[in-house]
Scaffold this active site. Structure first.
Site, PDB file in Angstrom:
ATOM      1  N   LEU A  75      42.479  51.271  43.636  1.00  0.00           N
ATOM      2  CA  LEU A  75      41.714  51.421  44.871  1.00  0.00           C
ATOM      3  C   LEU A  75      42.361  50.654  46.014  1.00  0.00           C
ATOM      4  CD1 LEU A  75      38.138  50.983  43.343  1.00  0.00           C
ATOM      5  CD2 LEU A  75      39.461  53.084  43.628  1.00  0.00           C
TER       6      LEU A  75
ATOM      7  N   LYS B 171      49.733  41.618  28.451  1.00  0.00           N
ATOM      8  CA  LYS B 171      51.042  41.529  29.080  1.00  0.00           C
ATOM      9  C   LYS B 171      51.575  40.109  28.950  1.00  0.00           C
ATOM     10  CE  LYS B 171      48.980  44.443  32.630  1.00  0.00           C
ATOM     11  NZ  LYS B 171      47.597  43.974  32.390  1.00  0.00           N
TER      12      LYS B 171
ATOM     13  N   ARG C   2      28.836  49.421  39.674  1.00  0.00           N
ATOM     14  CA  ARG C   2      30.186  49.906  39.991  1.00  0.00           C
ATOM     15  C   ARG C   2      30.935  50.291  38.712  1.00  0.00           C
ATOM     16  NH1 ARG C   2      31.648  47.411  44.994  1.00  0.00           N
ATOM     17  NH2 ARG C   2      30.032  48.080  46.464  1.00  0.00           N
TER      18      ARG C   2
ATOM     19  N   ASN D 229      32.341  54.010  38.394  1.00  0.00           N
ATOM     20  CA  ASN D 229      33.765  54.288  38.194  1.00  0.00           C
ATOM     21  C   ASN D 229      34.021  55.121  36.942  1.00  0.00           C
ATOM     22  OD1 ASN D 229      34.356  52.802  40.480  1.00  0.00           O
ATOM     23  ND2 ASN D 229      35.002  50.968  39.365  1.00  0.00           N
TER      24      ASN D 229
ATOM     25  N   LYS E 298      38.677  47.916  38.040  1.00  0.00           N
ATOM     26  CA  LYS E 298      37.934  46.749  37.542  1.00  0.00           C
ATOM     27  C   LYS E 298      36.778  46.436  38.476  1.00  0.00           C
ATOM     28  CE  LYS E 298      39.263  43.119  40.390  1.00  0.00           C
ATOM     29  NZ  LYS E 298      38.492  41.961  40.884  1.00  0.00           N
ATOM     30  N   SER E 299      35.746  45.860  37.911  1.00  0.00           N
ATOM     31  CA  SER E 299      34.594  45.408  38.675  1.00  0.00           C
ATOM     32  C   SER E 299      33.775  44.489  37.788  1.00  0.00           C
ATOM     33  CB  SER E 299      33.736  46.596  39.134  1.00  0.00           C
ATOM     34  OG  SER E 299      32.593  46.132  39.845  1.00  0.00           O
ATOM     35  N   VAL E 300      32.989  43.615  38.398  1.00  0.00           N
ATOM     36  CA  VAL E 300      32.032  42.800  37.639  1.00  0.00           C
ATOM     37  C   VAL E 300      30.608  43.271  37.903  1.00  0.00           C
ATOM     38  CG1 VAL E 300      33.535  40.778  37.569  1.00  0.00           C
ATOM     39  CG2 VAL E 300      31.919  41.042  39.469  1.00  0.00           C
TER      40      VAL E 300
ATOM     41  N   ASP F  43      42.284  46.450  29.540  1.00  0.00           N
ATOM     42  CA  ASP F  43      43.598  45.971  29.975  1.00  0.00           C
ATOM     43  C   ASP F  43      43.495  44.537  30.482  1.00  0.00           C
ATOM     44  OD1 ASP F  43      46.512  47.031  31.128  1.00  0.00           O
ATOM     45  OD2 ASP F  43      45.586  45.520  32.421  1.00  0.00           O
TER      46      ASP F  43
ATOM     47  N   TYR G  84      46.278  36.488  33.383  1.00  0.00           N
ATOM     48  CA  TYR G  84      44.931  36.557  33.941  1.00  0.00           C
ATOM     49  C   TYR G  84      44.071  35.393  33.461  1.00  0.00           C
ATOM     50  CZ  TYR G  84      46.105  41.517  34.812  1.00  0.00           C
ATOM     51  OH  TYR G  84      46.682  42.699  35.207  1.00  0.00           O
TER      52      TYR G  84
ATOM     53  N   ILE H 104      43.069  52.064  35.656  1.00  0.00           N
ATOM     54  CA  ILE H 104      42.298  50.936  35.120  1.00  0.00           C
ATOM     55  C   ILE H 104      41.553  50.191  36.229  1.00  0.00           C
ATOM     56  CG2 ILE H 104      43.510  50.523  32.955  1.00  0.00           C
ATOM     57  CD1 ILE H 104      45.359  48.586  34.484  1.00  0.00           C
TER      58      ILE H 104
ATOM     59  N   HIS I 234      55.129  41.872  31.866  1.00  0.00           N
ATOM     60  CA  HIS I 234      54.298  41.934  33.066  1.00  0.00           C
ATOM     61  C   HIS I 234      55.134  42.114  34.337  1.00  0.00           C
ATOM     62  CE1 HIS I 234      50.230  40.346  34.831  1.00  0.00           C
ATOM     63  NE2 HIS I 234      50.630  41.456  35.399  1.00  0.00           N
TER      64      HIS I 234
END
Length: 281
Positions: A193, A78, A239, A243, A233-235, A48, A53, A231, A111
């Protein structure tokens, strides 16, 4: 890697979508290829992104380098809020196709409705046209209220397949979810979260400790059991893997009930209010 993660749920009458996906909000364009690439390696199949972004090009690189065929990936983007009106929406879809390096999008969303500009109905007509042209397989919205949904449905006769809205244990959207279900609109949770704030909730921590799970895993499992598409997210590779590892346990009714009691609709929102957000970007 859990086989259940590949199960998809119906999205309108045209397609289906993985219930657990990977979001890339606030991930820098240079970081996105590595993060998305790892997510695909782990097993995520829903990616997504959004024009706003500013990382669609990074997602494109990850898709090019992935060992996963495009046909296996559900790709969402979006429209920028400047991509308004019929022609603006169609042009916006084409822009995302170019930036992402793909021939079609699985899903394109408005969006934000930016109600002060009063162009979201015509923008919706543009997405309908883009779908008819085969540029996108299906269309939906993000941050739409019940009244805004009623308006676009009433004026076009076309029901969005999905509404992506902020949802987490401190902001549970308890009134919106049954309404969406009554219309056949799937609910997708962003900021699942609570932008990290819910991870420190003591009740979530207690449930996580009892299950020997992380707070994030407890929260994401709660979303899935509510029937929502989610959805995170993490880098961080660990994690991203954590998830994804939420298919081997089920929360009890009592545990679900304790999380239900954390709702704070007056103060729980962490992002912008769609009724007052009117920025053009």
């Amino acid at each position: 890697m859990a086989a259940e993660a590949f199960e998809r749920i119906a999205l309108g009458e045209r397609t289906s979508i993985p219930q657990l996906g990977f979001g890339v909000w606030q991930i820098d364009n240079d970081e996105v290829p590595k993060a998305v690439g790892h997510a695909l390696d782990v097993g995520y199949r829903l990616i997504d992104t959004a024009q706003g972004y500013d990382n669609e090009e990074g997602v494109a690189r990850a898709l090019r380098e992935a060992a996963v065929d495009r046909s296996e990936i559900f790709l969402t983007s979006k429209l920028r809020t400047k991509a308004m009106g019929v022609e603006g929406a169609i042009a916006g879809v084409r822009q995302s196709l170019g930036a992402l390096g793909v021939d079609y999008l699985d899903l394109m969303l408005i969006h934000w409705p930016t109600p002060a500009h009063d162009k979201y109905v015509e923008t919706w007509r543009g997405l309908i046209e883009a779908r008819e042209q085969g540029l996108v397989r299906d269309i939906g919205v993000s941050n739409f209220t019940r009244e805004q949904l009623e308006r676009i449905i009433g004026e076009t006769g076309i029901v969005p397949v999905l509404n992506q809205i902020e949802t987490h244990p401190h902001f549970q959207q308890k009134q919106m979810l049954p309404y969406l279900a009554s219309k056949g609109i799937r609910h997708q949770a962003y900021s699942p979260l609570g932008s990290g704030e819910v991870l420190d909730d003591p009740i979530i921590g207690e449930l996580a400790a009892a299950r020997d799970k992380s707070p994030a895993q407890i929260i994401l499992r709660w979303h899935l059991q509510r029937g929502s598409i989610v959805i995170p997210k993490s880098v961080t590779p660990e994690r991203i893997e954590e998830n994804f590892d939420i298919f081997g346990f089920t929360l009890s009714d009592a545990e679900m009930g304790r999380i239900s009691g954390l709702d704070d609709p007056e103060n729980g929102r962490t992002g912008s209010d769609p009724e007052t957000f009117n920025d053009l970007y």
